[in-house]
Scaffold this motif. Structure first.
Motif, short mmCIF file in Angstrom:
data_model
loop_
_atom_site.label_atom_id
_atom_site.label_comp_id
_atom_site.label_asym_id
_atom_site.label_seq_id
_atom_site.Cartn_x
_atom_site.Cartn_y
_atom_site.Cartn_z
N GLU A 112 5.82 13.71 -63.52
CA GLU A 112 6.06 12.29 -63.27
C GLU A 112 7.28 11.84 -64.06
O GLU A 112 7.39 12.11 -65.25
CB GLU A 112 4.84 11.47 -63.71
CG GLU A 112 3.54 11.89 -63.06
CD GLU A 112 2.33 11.23 -63.71
OE1 GLU A 112 2.51 10.56 -64.75
OE2 GLU A 112 1.21 11.38 -63.18
N VAL B 103 7.69 7.76 -59.52
CA VAL B 103 8.32 8.94 -58.92
C VAL B 103 7.64 10.18 -59.47
O VAL B 103 7.59 10.36 -60.69
CB VAL B 103 9.83 8.98 -59.22
CG1 VAL B 103 10.46 10.25 -58.64
CG2 VAL B 103 10.51 7.74 -58.65
N SER B 104 7.11 11.04 -58.61
CA SER B 104 6.43 12.25 -59.07
C SER B 104 6.61 13.38 -58.06
O SER B 104 6.99 13.15 -56.91
CB SER B 104 4.94 11.98 -59.30
OG SER B 104 4.29 11.69 -58.10
N THR B 105 6.30 14.58 -58.50
CA THR B 105 6.36 15.77 -57.66
C THR B 105 5.37 16.77 -58.20
O THR B 105 4.96 16.69 -59.36
CB THR B 105 7.78 16.35 -57.65
OG1 THR B 105 7.84 17.48 -56.77
CG2 THR B 105 8.22 16.79 -59.04
N LEU C 109 15.70 5.87 -54.19
CA LEU C 109 14.84 6.16 -55.34
C LEU C 109 15.03 7.64 -55.69
O LEU C 109 15.35 8.46 -54.83
CB LEU C 109 13.37 5.89 -55.04
CG LEU C 109 12.91 4.44 -54.97
CD1 LEU C 109 11.45 4.38 -54.53
CD2 LEU C 109 13.09 3.73 -56.31
N GLN D 70 14.19 11.50 -56.46
CA GLN D 70 13.28 12.47 -55.89
C GLN D 70 13.10 13.62 -56.87
O GLN D 70 14.05 14.03 -57.53
CB GLN D 70 13.81 13.01 -54.55
CG GLN D 70 13.97 11.94 -53.48
CD GLN D 70 12.64 11.40 -53.00
OE1 GLN D 70 11.69 12.16 -52.80
NE2 GLN D 70 12.57 10.08 -52.81
N ASN E 29 13.19 -0.09 -59.31
CA ASN E 29 14.01 0.08 -58.10
C ASN E 29 15.22 -0.84 -58.07
O ASN E 29 15.79 -1.08 -57.01
CB ASN E 29 13.15 -0.14 -56.85
CG ASN E 29 12.49 -1.51 -56.82
OD1 ASN E 29 12.71 -2.34 -57.71
ND2 ASN E 29 11.68 -1.75 -55.80
N PHE F 100 14.72 15.77 -61.52
CA PHE F 100 14.68 14.51 -60.79
C PHE F 100 16.13 14.15 -60.45
O PHE F 100 16.98 14.04 -61.34
CB PHE F 100 14.03 13.40 -61.62
CG PHE F 100 12.57 13.62 -61.86
CD1 PHE F 100 11.64 13.27 -60.91
CD2 PHE F 100 12.14 14.20 -63.04
CE1 PHE F 100 10.28 13.47 -61.13
CE2 PHE F 100 10.79 14.41 -63.28
CZ PHE F 100 9.86 14.06 -62.32
N ASP G 229 18.72 11.50 -58.61
CA ASP G 229 18.88 10.10 -58.21
C ASP G 229 19.99 10.02 -57.17
O ASP G 229 21.11 10.48 -57.43
CB ASP G 229 19.24 9.28 -59.46
CG ASP G 229 19.00 7.79 -59.28
OD1 ASP G 229 18.34 7.41 -58.29
OD2 ASP G 229 19.46 7.02 -60.13
#
Length: 410
Positions: free
Chosen positions: A389, A403-405, A248, A250, A78, A291, A293
């Motif tokens: 991830e 960071v994951s989805t 962060l 996403q 971060n 992802f 940023d």
């Protein structure tokens, strides 16, 4: 080796001044380290962390760069604290307590930090930023500086390794340098290196103790040399100071049956309803993982993606065929009956603030049929699900960033 000096004058401490310029801080060791984030707004005059130029006693020291940077640290990914100097400059960020803490208390707790030195043309070699402890010893002010060039990091590497995050932790064998002569028994001259235990036993007069901590890059012997460093996760007296930017990354993952690279469910692009039936049936789903940023997010280096597939029963790698950006992806068994695969772009790709890292996916499920499983939006027990991830370079390549989805195939 350079001699480092603190940003509070010895006269002020020796005279028992209130140190009004020092920002408040909780003192006293805790059973477990407390993580305290440090943002850009926390650096500056009258703030919890003061830079070199914020202390009037440093007026004769040309300041370098002291800033919260998007350069991702190797723990929370971060951001970090950048300390960078050109010839004759010095850079530091200091956090002070409102009362002395006995050095024995500090030494009994974890003392560590993460360090990164960027190799640059004309850059100094073999040196890095120091974790410093400004303190009173036998009634006199000094600064103890951890010596990373004489230490072994937690990965077993000796000294300072450029272009690599290193974790340094103070042990019984670690050497600390005193900036001023100390009238301990035996006496310690200025610039001498000793284990912390030497200072603990010698700095035991009433009122002795540390008054804060400093991340510091001192002036180099070569006035033309450069040094560009990053530090983070400074852990002193039960608190870990985590330098962080605001945002962060996403994630988003889209996988639709019969769709190879983009979302469907639009009148112009309906989703084919490919279903498997008997044993050996299945279907194909296509889509992407991305992802994004934000502009105030970190800089993630050499990113990748870990994909974790599940469907409520034990999956086997032979049940799936996955291509990522048109290339077959190697699948391996994961915990709990999952199947995993790692996407590692070649050549490497960074995810910078304001940018997007995207991977096209095609997944063929051979072992079981797709099933809708109801209208509650969660997907049925046989609905294939994928979690993505974000990975990036930290201490090692392709570390999880946190960071994951996830989604279920539609």
């Amino acid at each position: 080796m350079n001699r480092f000096t603190a940003s509070v004058s010895a006269a002020a401490v020796a005279a028992g001044a209130s140190l009004a310029m020092l920002a408040p801080s909780a003192v006293g060791a805790a059973a477990a380290n407390v993580v305290q984030q440090v943002r850009a707004a926390d650096l500056g005059p009258g703030r919890p962390w003061i830079r070199l130029q914020d202390d009037p006693s440093n007026v004769y020291r040309p300041p370098g760069v002291q800033e919260v940077s998007p350069f991702a640290d190797p723990v929370r990914f971060n951001g970090s604290l950048r300390l960078s100097i050109a010839g004759g400059q010095q850079a530091q960020a200091a956090h002070y307590y409102t009362a002395q803490v006995p050095l024995s208390t500090v030494a009994a707790a974890e003392l560590s930090y993460d360090s990164y030195v960027r190799s640059v043309k004309g850059g100094a070699t073999g040196t890095a930023a120091n974790l410093q402890l400004p303190m009173v010893c036998q009634g006199a002010f000094t600064t103890l500086s951890f010596q990373p060039q004489l230490a072994t990091d937690s990965q077993g590497r000796a000294g300072v390794v450029p272009d690599t995050w290193q974790h340094f932790e103070s042990t019984g064998a670690s050497l600390w340098r005193t900036s001023r002569a100390l009238s301990t028994d035996p006496a310690l001259p200025a610039g001498s290196d000793s284990p912390l235990s030497t200072y603990v036993s010698g700095c035991d007069a009433p009122g002795d103790g540390i008054i804060g901590l400093i991340a510091n890059v001192g002036r180099l012997g070569d006035v033309k040399a450069l040094l560009d460093t990053y530090v983070d996760n400074l852990t002193v007296n039960g608190t870990t100071y985590d330098f962080a930017v605001e945002g962060l990354a996403q994630g988003r993952v889209v996988l639709n049956r019969g769709n190879q690279d983009r979302p469907c469910h639009h009148a112009s692009h309906p989703c084919p309803r490919t279903r498997g039936g008997a044993a050996g049936g299945g279907g194909t789903a296509g889509g992407f993982v991305s992802f994004t940023d934000p502009a105030d997010g970190p800089r993630y280096r050499a990113v990748g993606t870990r994909l974790v597939f599940s469907n409520g029963r034990a999956l086997d790698p032979d049940d799936l065929t996955v291509t990522a950006n048109g290339r077959p992806l190697t699948l391996t068994p994961g915990p709990g009956g999952t199947v995993t695969g790692v996407v590692s772009p070649t050549p490497s790709v960074d995810l910078n603030p304001g940018g997007t890292y995207r991977t096209a996916l095609v997944v063929t499920h051979r072992g079981h049929p797709w099933r809708d499983g109801g209208d509650d939006g969660t997907g049925g027990r046989d609905r294939l699900k994928v979690r993505a991830e974000l990975l990036a370079t930290g201490y090692e390549p392709l570390q999880p960033t946190g960071v994951s989805t996830s989604t279920a195939v539609r």
